[in-house]
Design an enzyme around this catalytic site. Structure first.
Site, PDB file in Angstrom:
ATOM      1  N   ARG B  15     -22.988 -20.766 -54.102  1.00 22.53           N
ATOM      2  CA  ARG B  15     -21.863 -21.610 -53.670  1.00 22.53           C
ATOM      3  C   ARG B  15     -22.289 -23.086 -53.629  1.00 22.53           C
ATOM      4  O   ARG B  15     -21.964 -23.867 -54.504  1.00 22.53           O
ATOM      5  CB  ARG B  15     -21.355 -21.142 -52.300  1.00 22.53           C
ATOM      6  N   ASP B  16     -23.064 -23.469 -52.620  1.00 23.46           N
ATOM      7  CA  ASP B  16     -23.406 -24.884 -52.486  1.00 23.46           C
ATOM      8  C   ASP B  16     -24.259 -25.350 -53.656  1.00 23.46           C
ATOM      9  O   ASP B  16     -24.164 -26.500 -54.088  1.00 23.46           O
ATOM     10  CB  ASP B  16     -24.150 -25.122 -51.166  1.00 23.46           C
ATOM     11  N   HIS B 207     -28.954 -26.207 -42.265  1.00 23.17           N
ATOM     12  CA  HIS B 207     -28.667 -26.369 -43.695  1.00 23.17           C
ATOM     13  C   HIS B 207     -29.187 -27.749 -44.102  1.00 23.17           C
ATOM     14  O   HIS B 207     -28.617 -28.763 -43.720  1.00 23.17           O
ATOM     15  CB  HIS B 207     -27.146 -26.272 -43.873  1.00 23.17           C
ATOM     16  N   HIS B 209     -30.658 -30.547 -47.017  1.00 22.00           N
ATOM     17  CA  HIS B 209     -30.815 -31.007 -48.395  1.00 22.00           C
ATOM     18  C   HIS B 209     -32.082 -31.851 -48.458  1.00 22.00           C
ATOM     19  O   HIS B 209     -32.460 -32.495 -47.478  1.00 22.00           O
ATOM     20  CB  HIS B 209     -29.592 -31.818 -48.825  1.00 22.00           C
ATOM     21  N   CYS B 240     -22.917 -32.218 -53.564  1.00 24.73           N
ATOM     22  CA  CYS B 240     -21.549 -32.131 -53.073  1.00 24.73           C
ATOM     23  C   CYS B 240     -20.683 -32.981 -53.978  1.00 24.73           C
ATOM     24  O   CYS B 240     -20.982 -34.157 -54.190  1.00 24.73           O
ATOM     25  CB  CYS B 240     -21.466 -32.613 -51.636  1.00 24.73           C
ATOM     26  N   ASN B 249     -30.091 -28.657 -52.175  1.00 21.30           N
ATOM     27  CA  ASN B 249     -30.553 -27.961 -50.982  1.00 21.30           C
ATOM     28  C   ASN B 249     -32.066 -27.807 -51.050  1.00 21.30           C
ATOM     29  O   ASN B 249     -32.656 -27.891 -52.124  1.00 21.30           O
ATOM     30  CB  ASN B 249     -29.962 -26.543 -50.960  1.00 21.30           C
TER      31      ASN B 249
END
Lengths: 300, 300
Positions: B15-16, B207, B209, B240, B249
């Site tokens: 996903r991310d 989370h 990055h 993003c 990430n």
């Protein structure tokens, strides 16, 4: 999270950063690199190494670099030496201090500088004695202090033992170097405590590579363990000609960003260093591993 | 250095990791990515997001991905949702849990999902209520929890306030997301303590990055602050679409190397993940930011 309010960052790009690069920079570019680092706030630079030019062609102009560097009372230049011939050259070139490497693993020591650990300790002791007579500050780096590319993990006990032996010659500083970037924070904490125990009172310095993305976490671990001197190379360039797959030092600009964010004073400008890192990449014809220059400004 | 003996790593690559990539992977490749991550030990995957396909084309096949994923009792798939329409889709697709994003800064919130922070909290509360009725686990991520690409540093007080408000709806978990990779370890420690104070007993997740090379140091800070769930993306891909210069990430394989070295059990295979990271790079036609696959094996 307790750490010193201020740290000293040693810029090792001109030596450890460049030594592995195939593109040999002209002397004037190396001097420009050091000058721009000093403008960005750096006050201690590992400027050159006095090693055989056939072994490390990038360092063949060490004397010329030293002769061209502007001298300031508040800036210290370190010359790396691996033997007494190197010390002679460093003395003649007028470095402010010498740094001697003792490799903690025999295999890597032989490949890097032709000495086992025992032989390296003996060389260091002779150099330390002669440097002292000459009134020159001499520090020692324990290389492969976390792992060896040939032998694997280097046991913590081995580091205690090597540290105890190098301490006997009275180093101005002991550096623990994760030459191939395999260490992790818990090891940093543990090994620093062990070195402190066998070399009480000797200032400690840490040298991390970011080969496996543990370098910055290791730097924070060193800071929380009370270390106040860290090596870094602008752009995060670096490696070792004699260690396969070794990659860059932690980058001075990214380390500075980290220190700034944690409120730890370094006297460095992360913006100026990020620009310099980009410039280094241009000189070498490839992007540098540092991330700050790519991330761009943050309006924080 | 105190930390839990075991942590859970949530694989967010599907996903991310993928959402910002221009190369849209075929559904079968996404399923292969998840399957290989599960083979490498992953047991919780942020598999898809249910957002408008015009906004994030990479996620247009979310239903097809969910339908194709093999179901196992020991593997949980998360679907990210930003509104009630997304929740409807997530429920229909049969996700194991939903994650809702509340952005801590208004400007980024509007650009990312068309809501201010206040509006985001309201949306989250409605979704949490409906998810509870449906018997579905619902967690919430506070995005831009360290900085906003438009407004700069997000004050710690703002995070306490947002955390207190999202906690009212009874989240299964609160995640703090450094969406643009600007945070540093001291902030991680501080902000986690603040969130704990206003949301006692709610499990926390982090989370990070690695945009400015602080991501892994932040992960260690979170672990030492007692967090036992961390997000990572295989290969370190990510970003993003609505945050300029946001990059990947922290990489699952590099995080696993770090955890292994510190003796923290994750159940993951760093070797299998490093191979998978290289495969992801091949699918995307570019090298991935993860370093473990490049560094090669260490005989440690």
């Amino acid at each position: 999270m307790d750490m010193s309010p201020a740290v000293e960052v040693v810029e090792v790009g001109p030596r450890d950063g460049l030594q592995n690069e195939i593109v040999v920079l002209p002397t004037a570019r190396k001097v420009e690199l050091v000058n721009r680092a000093v403008e960005a706030g750096v006050r201690r630079v590992e400027a050159v190494s006095f090693v055989h030019p056939r072994r490390v062609p990038q360092m063949a102009d060490a004397e010329a670099v030293m002769a061209a560097l502007p001298r300031r009372d508040d800036v210290r230049y370190i010359g790396l030496v691996l033997n007494e011939r190197g010390l002679d050259r460093a003395l003649a070139a007028g470095v402010d201090e010498v740094n001697v490497v003792v490799v903690a693993s025999d295999t890597f020591g032989r490949r890097n500088q032709g000495t086992t650990t025992d032989e390296g300790v003996a060389v260091w002791s002779r150099i330390a004695g002669r440097a002292r007579e000459a009134g020159l500050r001499a520090g020692v780096t324990i290389a492969a202090a976390f792992g060896c590319p040939f032998e694997g993990t280097v046991p913590a006990e081995r580091i205690s033992e090597v540290a105890a032996r190098v301490a006997e010659a009275g180093p101005s500083e002991i550096a623990l170097a994760d030459t191939i970037g395999v260490g992790v924070p818990t090891q940093v904490t543990d090994r620093l405590a062990r070195v402190r125990a066998v070399a009480p009172g000797v200032p400690l310095r840490c040298h991390f590579h970011n080969t496996r993305n543990t370098g910055y976490a290791n730097a924070v671990a060193a800071l929380t363990a009370g270390v106040t001197t860290l090596d870094a190379s602008v752009g995060g360039i670096g490696g070792c000609p004699f260690a396969p797959a070794a990659t860059g030092n932690i980058a001075t600009e990214d380390l500075t960003y980290l220190l700034d964010g944690m409120g730890v004073a370094s006297g460095l400008s992360s913006e100026a260093l990020a620009r310099l890192g980009t410039w280094v990449g241009e000189q070498l014809g490839k992007p540098v591993p540092a991330l700050l220059g790519r991330a761009g400004p943050f309006p924080g």
